[in-house]
Scaffold this active site. Structure first.
Site, PDB file in Angstrom:
ATOM      1  N   SER A 251      41.188  37.353  27.113  1.00  0.00           N
ATOM      2  CA  SER A 251      40.153  38.160  26.441  1.00  0.00           C
ATOM      3  C   SER A 251      40.778  38.922  25.281  1.00  0.00           C
ATOM      4  O   SER A 251      42.007  38.998  25.155  1.00  0.00           O
ATOM      5  CB  SER A 251      39.539  39.153  27.435  1.00  0.00           C
ATOM      6  OG  SER A 251      40.499  40.143  27.766  1.00  0.00           O
TER       7      SER A 251
ATOM      8  N   ASP B  10      38.496  34.199  25.415  1.00  0.00           N
ATOM      9  CA  ASP B  10      37.298  34.559  26.174  1.00  0.00           C
ATOM     10  C   ASP B  10      36.510  35.625  25.401  1.00  0.00           C
ATOM     11  O   ASP B  10      37.085  36.638  24.972  1.00  0.00           O
ATOM     12  CB  ASP B  10      37.774  35.128  27.521  1.00  0.00           C
ATOM     13  CG  ASP B  10      36.682  35.264  28.545  1.00  0.00           C
ATOM     14  OD1 ASP B  10      35.664  34.567  28.420  1.00  0.00           O
ATOM     15  OD2 ASP B  10      36.875  36.051  29.497  1.00  0.00           O
ATOM     16  N   HIS B  11      35.230  35.417  25.220  1.00  0.00           N
ATOM     17  CA  HIS B  11      34.357  36.413  24.565  1.00  0.00           C
ATOM     18  C   HIS B  11      34.859  36.880  23.198  1.00  0.00           C
ATOM     19  O   HIS B  11      34.905  38.095  22.938  1.00  0.00           O
ATOM     20  CB  HIS B  11      34.136  37.632  25.473  1.00  0.00           C
ATOM     21  CG  HIS B  11      33.363  37.317  26.711  1.00  0.00           C
ATOM     22  ND1 HIS B  11      32.006  37.117  26.704  1.00  0.00           N
ATOM     23  CD2 HIS B  11      33.773  37.133  27.987  1.00  0.00           C
ATOM     24  CE1 HIS B  11      31.608  36.824  27.933  1.00  0.00           C
ATOM     25  NE2 HIS B  11      32.655  36.824  28.734  1.00  0.00           N
TER      26      HIS B  11
ATOM     27  N   HIS C 228      29.055  39.834  34.971  1.00  0.00           N
ATOM     28  CA  HIS C 228      30.486  40.154  35.028  1.00  0.00           C
ATOM     29  C   HIS C 228      30.810  41.269  36.019  1.00  0.00           C
ATOM     30  O   HIS C 228      29.970  42.109  36.307  1.00  0.00           O
ATOM     31  CB  HIS C 228      30.979  40.566  33.633  1.00  0.00           C
ATOM     32  CG  HIS C 228      30.989  39.442  32.657  1.00  0.00           C
ATOM     33  ND1 HIS C 228      30.086  39.325  31.629  1.00  0.00           N
ATOM     34  CD2 HIS C 228      31.801  38.354  32.566  1.00  0.00           C
ATOM     35  CE1 HIS C 228      30.335  38.223  30.942  1.00  0.00           C
ATOM     36  NE2 HIS C 228      31.371  37.607  31.488  1.00  0.00           N
ATOM     37  N   GLY C 229      32.055  41.261  36.497  1.00  0.00           N
ATOM     38  CA  GLY C 229      32.556  42.375  37.299  1.00  0.00           C
ATOM     39  C   GLY C 229      32.375  42.197  38.792  1.00  0.00           C
ATOM     40  O   GLY C 229      31.952  41.142  39.277  1.00  0.00           O
TER      41      GLY C 229
ATOM     42  N   HIS D 232      29.747  31.988  33.107  1.00  0.00           N
ATOM     43  CA  HIS D 232      30.565  33.208  33.157  1.00  0.00           C
ATOM     44  C   HIS D 232      30.192  33.986  34.411  1.00  0.00           C
ATOM     45  O   HIS D 232      29.270  33.627  35.126  1.00  0.00           O
ATOM     46  CB  HIS D 232      30.274  34.064  31.914  1.00  0.00           C
ATOM     47  CG  HIS D 232      30.960  33.565  30.685  1.00  0.00           C
ATOM     48  ND1 HIS D 232      31.974  34.248  30.076  1.00  0.00           N
ATOM     49  CD2 HIS D 232      30.799  32.421  29.978  1.00  0.00           C
ATOM     50  CE1 HIS D 232      32.394  33.554  29.032  1.00  0.00           C
ATOM     51  NE2 HIS D 232      31.694  32.439  28.952  1.00  0.00           N
TER      52      HIS D 232
ATOM     53  N   SER E 249      32.710  35.181  39.731  1.00  0.00           N
ATOM     54  CA  SER E 249      33.521  35.590  40.883  1.00  0.00           C
ATOM     55  C   SER E 249      32.617  35.767  42.098  1.00  0.00           C
ATOM     56  O   SER E 249      31.450  36.165  41.964  1.00  0.00           O
ATOM     57  CB  SER E 249      34.253  36.907  40.586  1.00  0.00           C
ATOM     58  OG  SER E 249      35.398  36.643  39.803  1.00  0.00           O
TER      59      SER E 249
ATOM     60  N   ASP F 285      37.522  35.956  36.850  1.00  0.00           N
ATOM     61  CA  ASP F 285      38.480  37.010  36.538  1.00  0.00           C
ATOM     62  C   ASP F 285      38.501  38.060  37.657  1.00  0.00           C
ATOM     63  O   ASP F 285      39.540  38.355  38.252  1.00  0.00           O
ATOM     64  CB  ASP F 285      38.123  37.661  35.194  1.00  0.00           C
ATOM     65  CG  ASP F 285      39.171  38.652  34.724  1.00  0.00           C
ATOM     66  OD1 ASP F 285      40.198  38.819  35.421  1.00  0.00           O
ATOM     67  OD2 ASP F 285      38.990  39.270  33.666  1.00  0.00           O
ATOM     68  N   SER F 286      37.336  38.605  37.979  1.00  0.00           N
ATOM     69  CA  SER F 286      37.274  39.711  38.941  1.00  0.00           C
ATOM     70  C   SER F 286      37.882  39.348  40.295  1.00  0.00           C
ATOM     71  O   SER F 286      38.550  40.183  40.921  1.00  0.00           O
ATOM     72  CB  SER F 286      35.818  40.159  39.146  1.00  0.00           C
ATOM     73  OG  SER F 286      35.296  40.629  37.936  1.00  0.00           O
TER      74      SER F 286
HETATM   75  P1  13P Z   1      33.870  37.625  36.718  1.00  0.00           P
HETATM   76  O1  13P Z   1      33.851  39.080  36.348  1.00  0.00           O
HETATM   77  O2  13P Z   1      32.733  37.295  37.625  1.00  0.00           O
HETATM   78  O3  13P Z   1      35.164  37.200  37.276  1.00  0.00           O
HETATM   79  O4  13P Z   1      33.613  36.790  35.374  1.00  0.00           O
HETATM   80  C1  13P Z   1      34.677  36.542  34.487  1.00  0.00           C
HETATM   81  C2  13P Z   1      34.223  35.999  33.196  1.00  0.00           C
HETATM   82  O5  13P Z   1      33.103  35.591  33.000  1.00  0.00           O
HETATM   83  C3  13P Z   1      35.217  35.955  32.109  1.00  0.00           C
HETATM   84  O6  13P Z   1      34.637  35.553  30.907  1.00  0.00           O
HETATM   85  O1  G3H Z   2      34.385  38.615  30.887  1.00  0.00           O
HETATM   86  C1  G3H Z   2      35.305  39.399  30.717  1.00  0.00           C
HETATM   87  C2  G3H Z   2      36.614  39.138  31.361  1.00  0.00           C
HETATM   88  O2  G3H Z   2      36.553  39.429  32.730  1.00  0.00           O
HETATM   89  C3  G3H Z   2      37.716  39.851  30.647  1.00  0.00           C
HETATM   90  O3  G3H Z   2      37.688  41.213  30.903  1.00  0.00           O
HETATM   91  O4  G3H Z   2      37.804  42.272  28.639  1.00  0.00           O
HETATM   92  O5  G3H Z   2      38.510  43.515  30.708  1.00  0.00           O
HETATM   93  O6  G3H Z   2      39.915  41.654  29.800  1.00  0.00           O
HETATM   94  P1  G3H Z   2      38.536  42.214  29.942  1.00  0.00           P
HETATM   95 ZN    ZN Z   3      32.608  36.157  30.648  1.00  0.00          ZN
END
Ligand code: 13P
Ligand code: G3H
Ligand code: ZN
Length: 331
Positions: A57, A94-95, A190-191, A233, A236, A278-279
């Site tokens: 990210s 990412d993003h 997310h999260g 996306h 998790s 990610d989470s």
């Molecule tokens: P999670 O927060 O569900 O792990 O999603 C991660 C994500 O979409 C990163 O781009």
């Molecule tokens: O979707 C976002 C990812 O989980 C990355 O998170 O911007 O805190 O690194 P971050």
């Molecule tokens: Zn994402």
């Protein structure tokens, strides 16, 4: 100085997604910020013979330094080859939120970038995404775009239907922008707090069960752009065993709810070719560090708590590749 991803041993996502589409599985995209995470990801995917997208990210890039991150990725590919793992590895932004950030990543060895214009009005999203695609494709770098907005914990994912991807837009978006894959919004977010408890029901064990993903929207999208790679996306699962481990060792995660693994398994068999996680990795690492700190309060060698965190993260990745994404044993 410009560095091509090809010199670093990465591949773009084109072949990966084609194989995933044909094989009915999804390629895992795991985020990393540090040494232990990248070790766990590359060893976990190597051991389970899964393709992998190393996902970075903007925040990770700021945290770890762009040059260091790129070289960590390069080192990870070299280490994989030394260990006999012939898996394809992509390095993906990412993003990405601006054209300039995408260009910087492309010049710094990324084989794939996401331009996330989903918060912009449709026409602006098209314009920005196309600009990134036009630049990226000159260097054979793949581009992921996004349509629809993923709800955050503050938003009401069930009531706010407007956040879902509108199937009527996808064909036009893909055609006008030339993207290689499309992230969609069908109820993930997310999260670790994806749903409010009042949006969930409770199963017999008293565990919160979130509303199902909108597979009807996914089906409609697949009909309109058949064979086109879709990205999920916010995927998790927020595994209760790690939430409990955190809470039993001094943490305070309340009502953390993720996407049930069965829903992801179903999605992975469809046109969903990339699933972002990610989470779940963050939760594993936190759980293991808390456990060691609680059980061995005199310990102060970082290897003694980061090592178990890394090993457990690798095990979780192997499990996910085998039992959720279906990406194991593909190489
Ligand atoms: P999670 O927060 O569900 O792990 O999603 C991660 C994500 O979409 C990163 O781009
Ligand atoms: O979707 C976002 C990812 O989980 C990355 O998170 O911007 O805190 O690194 P971050
Ligand atoms: Zn994402």
């Amino acid at each position: 100085m410009t560095v091509s991803y090809k010199e670093l041993g990465f591949v773009n996502t084109r072949e990966m997604f084609k194989k995933a589409m044909d094989g009915g599985y999804a390629v895992p995209a795991y985020n990393f910020n540090n040494l232990e995470q990248i070790q766990a990801i590359i060893n976990g995917c190597g051991r389970s013979r899964s393709p992998v997208i190393l996902q970075v990210s903007k925040g990770a890039r700021d945290y770890a330094n762009a040059t260091l991150l790129r070289n960590m990725g390069k080192g990870a590919v070299e280490m994989a080859r030394e260990q006999g793992y012939e898996i394809p590895v992509a390095l993906h932004l990412d993003h990405g939120d601006t054209y300039e950030l995408c260009v910087s990543c492309i010049e710094n060895g990324f084989s794939s970038v996401m331009i996330d214009g989903s918060h912009h009005p449709y026409e602006k999203n098209v314009e920005l995404t196309k600009k990134v695609v036009d630049y990226a494709h000159k260097y054979d770098v793949s581009v992921e775009g996004e349509l629809g907005v993923l709800a955050g914990i503050e938003d009401d994912v069930v009531a706010a239907k407007s956040v879902y991807t509108q199937p009527e837009e996808v064909e036009d978006f893909v055609k006008k922008t030339g993207v290689d894959s499309l992230a969609i919004s069908i109820g993930t977010s997310h999260g670790a707090y994806k749903f409010k408890p009042e949006q969930c029901t409770r199963n017999q064990e008293g565990v919160l069960v979130p509303p199902p993903l909108r597979f009807d929207i996914l089906e409609e999208i697949q009909k309109r752009i058949p064979g086109f790679p879709i990205v999920l996306h916010g995927s998790s699962s927020v595994l209760p065993k790690y939430v409990d481990l955190i809470n039993n060792n001094g943490g305070a995660l309340e009502a953390a709810v993720g996407i049930p693994e069965g829903q992801l398994r179903k999605a992975a068999k469809s046109a969903v070719c990339k699933i972002n996680i990610d989470s779940d990795g963050r939760l594993v690492v936190t759980a293991m560090i808390r456990k060691v700190f609680h059980e061995k309060p005199a310990e102060f060698d970082p290897r003694k708590y980061l090592g178990p965190a890394r090993d457990e993260l690798m095990n979780m990745i192997i499990e996910k590749n085998k039992n959720v994404l279906g990406s194991a044993d593909q190489y």
